[in-house]
Design a protein around this motif. Sequence first.
Motif, PDB file in Angstrom:
ATOM      1  N   UNK A  68       0.818  -1.216   0.000  1.00 60.18           N
ATOM      2  CA  UNK A  68       0.000   0.000   0.000  1.00 60.18           C
ATOM      3  C   UNK A  68       0.853   1.267   0.000  1.00 60.18           C
ATOM      4  N   UNK A  69       0.281   2.349  -0.580  1.00 57.67           N
ATOM      5  CA  UNK A  69       0.982   3.645  -0.589  1.00 57.67           C
ATOM      6  C   UNK A  69       0.763   4.394   0.716  1.00 57.67           C
ATOM      7  N   UNK A  70      -0.431   4.247   1.275  1.00 58.60           N
ATOM      8  CA  UNK A  70      -0.768   4.985   2.493  1.00 58.60           C
ATOM      9  C   UNK A  70      -1.406   4.041   3.511  1.00 58.60           C
ATOM     10  N   UNK A  71      -1.427   4.508   4.752  1.00 55.07           N
ATOM     11  CA  UNK A  71      -2.113   3.786   5.817  1.00 55.07           C
ATOM     12  C   UNK A  71      -3.056   4.764   6.512  1.00 55.07           C
ATOM     13  N   UNK A  72      -4.070   4.279   7.214  1.00 59.47           N
ATOM     14  CA  UNK A  72      -4.952   5.195   7.940  1.00 59.47           C
ATOM     15  C   UNK A  72      -4.171   6.038   8.952  1.00 59.47           C
ATOM     16  N   UNK A  73      -4.725   7.220   9.285  1.00 61.75           N
ATOM     17  CA  UNK A  73      -4.012   8.161  10.164  1.00 61.75           C
ATOM     18  C   UNK A  73      -3.695   7.553  11.525  1.00 61.75           C
ATOM     19  N   UNK A  74      -4.587   6.649  12.020  1.00 63.77           N
ATOM     20  CA  UNK A  74      -4.354   6.095  13.364  1.00 63.77           C
ATOM     21  C   UNK A  74      -3.122   5.184  13.419  1.00 63.77           C
ATOM     22  N   UNK A  75      -2.606   4.778  12.271  1.00 61.87           N
ATOM     23  CA  UNK A  75      -1.404   3.923  12.263  1.00 61.87           C
ATOM     24  C   UNK A  75      -0.149   4.735  12.619  1.00 61.87           C
ATOM     25  N   UNK A  76      -0.267   6.091  12.583  1.00 57.82           N
ATOM     26  CA  UNK A  76       0.884   6.935  12.934  1.00 57.82           C
ATOM     27  C   UNK A  76       1.045   6.971  14.451  1.00 57.82           C
ATOM     28  N   UNK A  77       1.470   5.841  15.016  1.00 58.73           N
ATOM     29  CA  UNK A  77       1.708   5.734  16.454  1.00 58.73           C
ATOM     30  C   UNK A  77       2.866   4.767  16.662  1.00 58.73           C
ATOM     31  N   UNK A  78       3.657   5.021  17.706  1.00 58.19           N
ATOM     32  CA  UNK A  78       4.807   4.153  17.971  1.00 58.19           C
ATOM     33  C   UNK A  78       4.394   2.723  18.271  1.00 58.19           C
ATOM     34  N   UNK A  79       3.162   2.534  18.748  1.00 55.32           N
ATOM     35  CA  UNK A  79       2.736   1.187  19.136  1.00 55.32           C
ATOM     36  C   UNK A  79       2.704   0.253  17.923  1.00 55.32           C
ATOM     37  N   UNK A  80       2.555   0.854  16.712  1.00 56.36           N
ATOM     38  CA  UNK A  80       2.520   0.026  15.501  1.00 56.36           C
ATOM     39  C   UNK A  80       3.910  -0.346  14.989  1.00 56.36           C
ATOM     40  N   UNK A  81       4.941   0.198  15.652  1.00 57.16           N
ATOM     41  CA  UNK A  81       6.311  -0.051  15.189  1.00 57.16           C
ATOM     42  C   UNK A  81       6.813  -1.429  15.650  1.00 57.16           C
ATOM     43  N   UNK A  82       6.226  -1.942  16.747  1.00 61.34           N
ATOM     44  CA  UNK A  82       6.805  -3.136  17.357  1.00 61.34           C
ATOM     45  C   UNK A  82       6.566  -4.414  16.548  1.00 61.34           C
ATOM     46  N   UNK A  83       5.508  -4.437  15.748  1.00 64.38           N
ATOM     47  CA  UNK A  83       5.288  -5.606  14.892  1.00 64.38           C
ATOM     48  C   UNK A  83       6.399  -5.742  13.862  1.00 64.38           C
ATOM     49  N   UNK A  84       6.724  -4.628  13.226  1.00 66.04           N
ATOM     50  CA  UNK A  84       7.764  -4.686  12.192  1.00 66.04           C
ATOM     51  C   UNK A  84       9.137  -4.864  12.837  1.00 66.04           C
ATOM     52  N   UNK A  85       9.328  -4.334  14.062  1.00 66.97           N
ATOM     53  CA  UNK A  85      10.585  -4.576  14.792  1.00 66.97           C
ATOM     54  C   UNK A  85      10.758  -6.076  15.044  1.00 66.97           C
ATOM     55  N   UNK A  86       9.660  -6.739  15.388  1.00 67.48           N
ATOM     56  CA  UNK A  86       9.699  -8.187  15.620  1.00 67.48           C
ATOM     57  C   UNK A  86      10.147  -8.917  14.352  1.00 67.48           C
ATOM     58  N   UNK A  87       9.616  -8.489  13.216  1.00 68.24           N
ATOM     59  CA  UNK A  87       9.977  -9.158  11.959  1.00 68.24           C
ATOM     60  C   UNK A  87      11.437  -8.904  11.583  1.00 68.24           C
ATOM     61  N   UNK A  88      11.912  -7.687  11.833  1.00 64.98           N
ATOM     62  CA  UNK A  88      13.317  -7.383  11.539  1.00 64.98           C
ATOM     63  C   UNK A  88      14.225  -8.249  12.424  1.00 64.98           C
ATOM     64  N   UNK A  89      13.851  -8.355  13.711  1.00 65.48           N
ATOM     65  CA  UNK A  89      14.644  -9.186  14.628  1.00 65.48           C
ATOM     66  C   UNK A  89      14.618 -10.648  14.182  1.00 65.48           C
ATOM     67  N   UNK A  90      13.432 -11.111  13.717  1.00 62.70           N
ATOM     68  CA  UNK A  90      13.330 -12.494  13.239  1.00 62.70           C
ATOM     69  C   UNK A  90      14.243 -12.715  12.033  1.00 62.70           C
ATOM     70  N   UNK A  91      14.296 -11.732  11.135  1.00 57.28           N
ATOM     71  CA  UNK A  91      15.191 -11.845   9.972  1.00 57.28           C
ATOM     72  C   UNK A  91      16.637 -11.976  10.428  1.00 57.28           C
ATOM     73  N   UNK A  92      16.996 -11.195  11.442  1.00 55.98           N
ATOM     74  CA  UNK A  92      18.367 -11.241  11.958  1.00 55.98           C
ATOM     75  C   UNK A  92      18.657 -12.595  12.628  1.00 55.98           C
ATOM     76  N   UNK A  93      17.654 -13.116  13.332  1.00 52.67           N
ATOM     77  CA  UNK A  93      17.806 -14.433  13.965  1.00 52.67           C
ATOM     78  C   UNK A  93      18.067 -15.486  12.890  1.00 52.67           C
ATOM     79  N   UNK A  94      17.280 -15.447  11.815  1.00 58.31           N
ATOM     80  CA  UNK A  94      17.422 -16.444  10.734  1.00 58.31           C
ATOM     81  C   UNK A  94      18.782 -16.287  10.052  1.00 58.31           C
ATOM     82  N   UNK A  95      19.151 -15.037   9.778  1.00 58.97           N
ATOM     83  CA  UNK A  95      20.427 -14.773   9.089  1.00 58.97           C
ATOM     84  C   UNK A  95      21.617 -15.265   9.911  1.00 58.97           C
TER      85      UNK A  95
END
Lengths: 208, 60
Positions: free
Chosen positions: A29-56
């Motif tokens: 997607x190009x955009x997300x709803x305005x309510x997604x602009x919160x730090x609380x939504x950052x932790x899901x993608x942080x988890x995935x980045x950490x998982x990538x590092x674990x696998x690597x």
Amino acid sequence: MSSTDIERQWTTRLRHRVTGHLPPEKVLPDTQPAYVASWIYVFGVTTMVALSMVILTGFVLAIRGPQWWHTSDVGHYVNSLHLWSVEVFFFAMVIHLWGKFFMAAWRGRRALTWMTGVVTFLTSIAAAFTGYVSQTNFDSQWISTQAKDGINATGAGSIFNVLNLGQMLMWHIVLLPLVAVILTAVHVVMVRVRGVVPPFEDAPPEKP
Amino acid sequence: MVGLPLLAALFPLDHLGHYIHWGWVYISYANAIVVALMVICFVAAIWVPFPGRNRRKESR
């Protein structure tokens, strides 16, 4: 072959079904709803980045083996990266879980998104545990001998022997990562299909 | 390598760990610190404004 025959092919039907549920603009997607602009939504993608590092780092450890990660400086470093990526992974995943729990993120036909997250969390605990008992050092010996009675008390000891290093290593580097990665992929696809759960005040009224 | 003795003095790993024992709660200081950090991050993630949040709301 007539156009009707083509429409009836399983590949055609599957393609229509996939693109119907997940058109390209939903996948990336190009955009997300305005309510997604919160730090609380950052932790899901942080988890995935950490998982990538674990696998690597896990790939590197698998290539070089225990002698390397126990005796060389670079091996120690990669081993530590593997461990600390797991620490970040769980740290971020638990905050993600808290955030989604208090948002009641299963609302709006998002039960599958929630459940794949829950099962990924449980699978990750098992993956971390089998990692701790696969270190091939005194720590792993201590943990496995302490854990065996607990595992045996559940009855799972007959097929899941924590003192069997070969079995634990296979669970750790093949089965559990495979399940965790597949479930994470399904989880992300479900987020794309259903969208990020809106706050209570922005949610459309639920059908009775 | 100079920092290693200092690190070992700060975090001695050849001793028994320190634990908080409060009623049925029994947790090591290390784990308690991690849990506290997670709670702090969680609260901060809710309260700290996200960059560009107001701009996005205006363009909504």
